[in-house]
Structures are given as C-alpha cells and as structure tokens.
Scaffold this motif. Structure first.
Motif, mmCIF file in Angstrom:
data_model
loop_
_atom_site.group_PDB
_atom_site.id
_atom_site.type_symbol
_atom_site.label_atom_id
_atom_site.label_comp_id
_atom_site.label_asym_id
_atom_site.label_seq_id
_atom_site.Cartn_x
_atom_site.Cartn_y
_atom_site.Cartn_z
ATOM 1 N N PRO A 157 -71.660 44.642 -5.412
ATOM 2 C CA PRO A 157 -70.467 43.750 -5.920
ATOM 3 C C PRO A 157 -70.555 43.541 -7.338
ATOM 4 C CG PRO A 157 -72.208 42.505 -4.902
ATOM 5 C CD PRO A 157 -72.562 43.857 -4.680
ATOM 6 N N GLU A 158 -69.253 43.193 -7.832
ATOM 7 C CA GLU A 158 -69.617 42.654 -9.364
ATOM 8 C C GLU A 158 -69.991 41.313 -9.229
ATOM 9 O OE1 GLU A 158 -65.623 43.265 -11.559
ATOM 10 O OE2 GLU A 158 -65.039 43.619 -9.360
ATOM 11 N N VAL A 159 -70.822 40.882 -10.155
ATOM 12 C CA VAL A 159 -71.535 39.631 -10.301
ATOM 13 C C VAL A 159 -71.386 39.048 -11.372
ATOM 14 C CG1 VAL A 159 -73.416 38.297 -9.921
ATOM 15 C CG2 VAL A 159 -73.137 39.905 -8.601
ATOM 16 N N THR A 203 -58.128 43.304 -5.295
ATOM 17 C CA THR A 203 -58.467 42.268 -4.163
ATOM 18 C C THR A 203 -60.194 42.057 -3.769
ATOM 19 O OG1 THR A 203 -56.355 42.803 -3.185
ATOM 20 C CG2 THR A 203 -57.836 41.723 -1.691
ATOM 21 N N ARG A 204 -60.557 40.866 -3.822
ATOM 22 C CA ARG A 204 -61.860 40.731 -3.844
ATOM 23 C C ARG A 204 -62.242 39.504 -3.047
ATOM 24 N NH1 ARG A 204 -61.441 44.843 -5.936
ATOM 25 N NH2 ARG A 204 -62.544 45.692 -8.184
ATOM 26 N N TRP A 205 -63.385 39.948 -2.118
ATOM 27 C CA TRP A 205 -63.818 38.544 -1.413
ATOM 28 C C TRP A 205 -65.070 37.988 -2.246
ATOM 29 C CZ3 TRP A 205 -62.428 35.377 1.873
ATOM 30 C CH2 TRP A 205 -63.347 34.527 2.808
ATOM 31 N N CYS A 206 -64.959 36.744 -2.461
ATOM 32 C CA CYS A 206 -66.050 36.229 -3.587
ATOM 33 C C CYS A 206 -66.849 35.329 -2.815
ATOM 34 C CB CYS A 206 -65.101 35.559 -4.609
ATOM 35 S SG CYS A 206 -63.939 36.382 -5.350
ATOM 36 N N VAL A 207 -68.064 35.227 -3.291
ATOM 37 C CA VAL A 207 -69.003 34.250 -2.833
ATOM 38 C C VAL A 207 -69.595 33.550 -4.082
ATOM 39 C CG1 VAL A 207 -71.414 33.871 -1.648
ATOM 40 C CG2 VAL A 207 -69.888 35.879 -0.864
ATOM 41 N N CYS A 208 -69.270 32.446 -3.952
ATOM 42 C CA CYS A 208 -69.379 31.531 -5.113
ATOM 43 C C CYS A 208 -70.521 30.493 -5.154
ATOM 44 C CB CYS A 208 -68.120 31.191 -5.757
ATOM 45 S SG CYS A 208 -66.982 30.453 -5.044
ATOM 46 N N GLN A 261 -66.989 30.575 0.115
ATOM 47 C CA GLN A 261 -66.465 32.133 0.088
ATOM 48 C C GLN A 261 -64.744 31.862 -0.047
ATOM 49 O OE1 GLN A 261 -68.030 31.044 3.146
ATOM 50 N NE2 GLN A 261 -69.807 31.013 2.083
ATOM 51 N N LEU A 262 -64.235 32.755 -0.776
ATOM 52 C CA LEU A 262 -62.755 32.701 -1.147
ATOM 53 C C LEU A 262 -62.126 34.106 -1.390
ATOM 54 C CD1 LEU A 262 -62.563 32.388 -4.258
ATOM 55 C CD2 LEU A 262 -63.306 30.332 -4.012
ATOM 56 N N SER A 263 -60.928 34.386 -1.429
ATOM 57 C CA SER A 263 -60.431 35.568 -1.847
ATOM 58 C C SER A 263 -59.681 35.467 -3.115
ATOM 59 C CB SER A 263 -59.283 35.936 -0.988
ATOM 60 O OG SER A 263 -58.233 35.133 -0.563
ATOM 61 N N ALA A 290 -72.771 28.779 -12.869
ATOM 62 C CA ALA A 290 -72.080 29.217 -11.576
ATOM 63 C C ALA A 290 -72.381 30.908 -11.531
ATOM 64 C CB ALA A 290 -70.725 29.148 -11.949
ATOM 65 N N ARG A 291 -72.449 31.138 -10.420
ATOM 66 C CA ARG A 291 -72.553 32.676 -10.056
ATOM 67 C C ARG A 291 -71.457 32.861 -8.962
ATOM 68 N NH1 ARG A 291 -77.674 32.518 -8.817
ATOM 69 N NH2 ARG A 291 -77.370 32.441 -6.666
#
Lengths: 297, 60
Positions: A157-159, A203-208, A261-263, A290-291
């Motif tokens: 993933p991009e981080v 479109t990305r699923w994000c874990v923040c 988690q969010l889109s 934040a990451r």
C-alpha cells in the motif's frame, strides 16, 4: 485507462487540469510545458493503472517513458506488421514526426483506442494541437509502442506518515482541522499538499491511526477527535468516518489513539478534526502524528 | 556538466511540432468507427461502435 482518456477529450490550452495535476507533484515548470505524456500519466493515475503504465513513476518526457517499456521487454518498433499484430487497446504509442523508429527521437505520445487492423491505429492523444483529441496514425509516424500489463496490482500500500510539527490552538467551543507541517513518505507530494488533507489518487481502502496529544485543559473537560471526510476541494464536510469523545485526565491532558478503516476516492479527502466543547482553549501539541495506509480495492 | 532535468528535456524534446502527420482519411475513419463530431469543439466524441478487440488489453 481508456475511460480516463475519453473523459478528457476536448480539454485544451494550458495550464489545464492535466498540467496542474502533474505540476502539483513535479514542479510549476510543467504548467505550460508540452503535455502529451503528462496526459498519459494523468490517465494512468485516474484509472489506478500506475503500476502498469508508469513503472518508473510520473513521466512527461516521452523518451524516458518509451525506455520504460523497452526495459520491461515490451517494446515493439513502429512497423505496420507490428502494429497490426501487437497494438492492443491501451497500448502506449510513441511518435517520431521524422518517421524513424529510434526511441531517442520520440516527439509525442498517445494511447491506442483501437487497432484498425490495416497497420494503423486510432488513438487518443493529449496536446495534439494543444488539445486532447482522437487521431488516426500509421507506421509512417509511429516510432514504436508497448502494451502495459493492465491489471497489475501494487504489492504494497501507499503509506503516508504525518506530523503536526507545531503546537496548534483550538479555541473554547470551537473546532479545528489539524495542519500537518511534516510529512514522512516516499512520495512527499502525493498527500497533504495543503497541509491538512490526505487525498487518494484512486479508490482506496484506508487504515489510519492518529496519536493525538492535547494540553491546556482542566480535568474532566470534554472534546472530540475525528477522522472526517470532505469533498475533494475541502469546501464541504461530508461525514465523520471515526469520531471519539475524550475527557482530560487529572493533569488536564488528553492522549488518544484514534484508529479506523474507511474508504477514500478521487472525489473526497480526509482530515483530522478536533472539536473542543470545553470552556477553555486547548492546544494540539506538535508531537501529534498520524499514519495512513492506502490499499487498492 | 549536470544531467538536464525532466522539465528541460520536455522543453527541448517533446511536442516541439504542434501537429504530427495524420491520415488523409482520418475524419472518415473516425466517422466509420461511430464517433460523432462535436462542431463546437472539433472533437469526435462518443463511444463509437463496439470494438471486437477491446477485451484483448486485459483491462485498459
């Protein structure tokens, strides 16, 4: 890829959406530069085909982009026989107006929309007469082409890692968006350009995860911390994807880890908000970080 | 001597000619493919006729 190219048909002049997008990551000198390959870069990023079309990253210089395909072993010289047999829809096609097949002489680039089957191709090109248009081209002006491996997924993933960097005040009863003064990432201009927003390139699923440290409160004071989504330009609040109500500890501090988690997509952006409902000002401390990991869906 | 930047290479080596040679029958070919000329923009628009080769690209 082709849908993204079709969506820009009729774009003309410069600067335009394509050159602004490229310049945002690579420098203002591209705002008014030749934009044929900037267009290919834009279409690839808009359609989540970066890994396939841009194996070495953004490209505005056509010769380097042709060499990228050659290094992958995918290059075909621009002969009528090769075009007829191998030019697929989505192929990146390079032109030499002098009619040669040398990569070093490439002048211009486009993407194949159709193989006409007679040694010619129908293309979509940016910056053809300073506009994005459909064209019909033959081997007489095609130096060569390569077929990207569409469907190629990025393995990681991009981080993006962000730091507040400076203390930031939140007035009593007010809210603020945390401004990120520091960005730690491999692609430093991909996110957080305006200092507050994280924008996905597709479109990305994000874990923040944010570690938020706030001082200046009295024990028991209440405030909320939220990962919030806005429209792409940041002008309209959409929703709080994750929101947590916190109370100051016995020393008047809040230290909270807000994960979720969010889109995200190309139509919205992500911000971290602090909503101070206490009767006194608070300080979001500079050590707040934040990451965000962005996964393709 | 330092390597030229991408921006410098673009200025000297990309699209220095505004127009490349197109085919004499370009407009007829585009019409035959089912695209429609927008007279206001000069752009051939639309999806055209279905392309039997469209699936060969694996997702383009």
């Amino acid at each position: 890829m082709l849908e993204a190219a079709r969506a820009t048909l009729g774009m003309k002049g410069r600067p335009n959406t394509i050159t602004r997008d490229y310049a945002r990551r690579n420098g203002d000198e591209f705002l008014s530069a030749a934009w044929c390959d900037q267009a290919v870069t834009y279409w690839a990023r808009q359609s989540d085909n970066v890994a396939a079309v841009l194996p070495k990253g953004d490209r505005a210089y056509t010769v380097w982009h042709a060499q990228d395909g050659q290094k992958l072993g995918r290059w075909f010289a621009g002969t009528a026989a090769n075009l007829k047999a191998h030019a697929k829809p989505g192929a990146i096609v390079f032109f030499d107006w002098k009619g040669g097949d040398a990569i070093g002489a490439v002048d211009h680039v486009g993407v194949v929309e159709r193989n006409l089957g007679d040694g010619r191709v129908q293309t979509i090109e940016g910056n053809t007469g300073d506009a994005c248009k459909r064209r019909v081209r033959s081997a007489s002006v095609i130096a060569g082409f390569w077929n990207p491996e569409y469907g190629l997924e990025d393995d990681v993933p991009e981080v993006v890692s962000l730091g507040a960097g400076q203390d930031q005040k939140v007035a009593a009863g007010a809210e603020m968006v945390v401004r990120w003064h520091t960005e730690f990432t491999d692609d430093p201009k991909a996110h957080g350009d305006d200092g507050v927003a994280v924008r996905a390139s597709g479109t990305r699923w994000c874990v923040c995860d944010a570690l938020v440290k706030i001082g200046g409160l009295q024990p028991g004071d209440e405030l909320d911390v939220a990962w919030s989504r806005y429209d792409r330009d940041g002008e309209k609040f959409l929703d709080d994807a994750w929101r947590l109500t916190c109370h100051a500890d016995s020393t008047g501090r809040v230290e909270v880890s807000l994960g979720g988690q969010l889109s995200l997509s190309t139509t919205n952006q992500l911000r971290l908000r602090v909503l101070n409902s206490s009767p006194r000002p608070a300080t979001v401390e500079k050590v707040t970080t934040a990451r965000i990991a962005l996964f393709k869906r | 001597m330092p390597e030229p930047s991408e921006a410098e290479l673009v200025v000297t080596g990309v699209d220095t000619h505004d127009w490349g040679a197109t085919e004499d029958d370009e407009e007829q070919v585009l019409r035959d493919l089912g695209y429609v000329l927008n007279p206001l923009t000069g752009i051939y628009e639309g999806d055209g006729h279905p392309d039997p080769d469209a699936r060969e690209d694996g997702g383009a």
